[in-house]
Design an enzyme around this catalytic site. Structure first.
Site, PDB file in Angstrom:
ATOM      1  N   GLY A 238       0.806  -1.216   0.000  1.00  0.00           N
ATOM      2  CA  GLY A 238       0.000   0.000   0.000  1.00  0.00           C
ATOM      3  C   GLY A 238       0.836   1.260   0.000  1.00  0.00           C
ATOM      4  CG  ASP A 239       1.948   3.106   3.607  1.00  0.00           C
ATOM      5  OD1 ASP A 239       1.790   1.881   3.747  1.00  0.00           O
ATOM      6  OD2 ASP A 239       2.074   3.879   4.572  1.00  0.00           O
ATOM      7  CD  GLU A 240       4.379  -2.558   3.301  1.00  0.00           C
ATOM      8  OE1 GLU A 240       5.139  -3.431   2.837  1.00  0.00           O
ATOM      9  OE2 GLU A 240       3.392  -2.817   4.007  1.00  0.00           O
TER      10      GLU A 240
END
Length: 323
Positions: A238-240
């Site tokens: 996701g936000d990695e």
């Protein structure tokens, strides 16, 4: 006794040739004229290809044509072009020869851009010409289909390794690129950075998931602008994000690049629904790249350092413990 004028002969026998017994050209059909050019003699254009007469005199060649025997002649200047034909006497000193391209028809079509208008309507070559043109059309379609399939294959392969939102590599693409570098073995000193956004959940909760997607695109661009040419960047969750660095001579240089990326991410992002303010935590593992190195283990080390960075309040870079 029947006779035919020159126009009729041209129509019925476009590959006819009239010569005297010395081989001088007296007349020719329209298709043969394209082969003759300015030649004045049969021997200037054609070479007999009969083993029994290869060493014979010019008289032997004319005798072969005069006898009505089927002969095979090569067209000078066209290595792959041969004509088959025979001759008959039409006067005391004149021979009428009629030729066809035989198995070298495809070469003739290419060399002289022939079509059905160049042949007699009743010539069986018309059928061969249609077959050739049909086969060329089919081959063209097959070639175009193969090109389209190759383009689709490459596009499917590109999509399979690309994160559709940001245009960065996805996890599979990131690992594929790392594998290529491992196989090349040009520079064994590498570092892998695991980057995760701080406060991203708050952005989603406050501004919505559409705004969250805009933030991810902006963050991907900040990372892309912050790394060097040749570094590998992927969005793997996701936000990695994961970043593979190669050829960094010093630890301070690596830390400096990552700190500047964090500073880029911390610049407020103006969105249609509001302003997003966030930061990033980064964990870094340095290792020696090799064909048999365990990249999953190095990513896990970087992840462990990332969690430590988050536990310390985020917005920082932490180096992984030596494994």
């Amino acid at each position: 006794m029947y006779s035919i004028d020159a126009a009729g002969a041209d129509q019925m026998m476009p590959m006819h040739l009239v010569i005297d017994l010395q081989g001088r050209i007296m007349g020719a059909g329209p298709l043969i004229r394209r082969l003759l050019g300015d030649a004045q003699s049969f021997q200037d254009v054609f070479a007999l290809d009969m083993p029994s007469l290869k060493n014979g005199s010019e008289g032997d060649i004319i005798s072969a044509l005069e006898s009505g025997r089927r002969v095979l002649v090569r067209v000078r200047g066209y290595d792959k072009l041969m004509l088959r034909g025979h001759g008959v006497r039409i006067g005391d000193e004149t021979l009428l020869l009629n030729f066809g391209f035989g198995m070298t028809l495809p070469h003739a079509i290419i060399s002289f851009a022939l079509n059905e208008a160049d042949f007699s309507p009743s010539d069986h070559v018309i059928e061969l010409l249609f077959l050739y043109q049909a086969s060329q059309a089919i081959m063209g379609e097959i070639s175009r289909a193969n090109i389209a399939l190759e383009h689709e294959r490459r596009e499917a392969e590109r999509i399979s390794v690309t994160d559709t939102l940001t245009g960065l590599l996805n996890r599979r693409g990131f690992l594929v690129e790392c594998g290529k570098l491992a196989a090349a073995g040009n520079n064994p000193q590498y570092a892998i950075a695991a980057l995760d956004l701080d406060l991203f959940k708050e952005v989603n909760d406050r501004l919505g998931h559409a705004a969250g997607d805009e933030v991810l695109v902006a963050v991907a661009e900040a990372i892309r602008l912050g790394v060097r040419r040749g570094d590998v960047v992927g969005r793997v969750g996701g936000d990695e994000f994961l970043i593979l660095f190669g050829g960094l001579a010093s630890q301070p240089g690596l830390l400096g690049i990552l700190q500047r990326i964090i500073e880029r991410i911390e610049v407020p992002i103006l969105l249609g629904s509001g302003t997003a303010r966030l930061s990033a935590s980064v964990g870094v593992a340095r290792f020696a790249m090799s064909f048999d190195c365990d990249l999953g283990r190095e990513i896990a080390r970087a992840d462990a350092a990332l969690y430590r960075a988050k536990a310390m309040g985020g917005g920082r870079v932490i180096l992984a413990d030596r494994g």
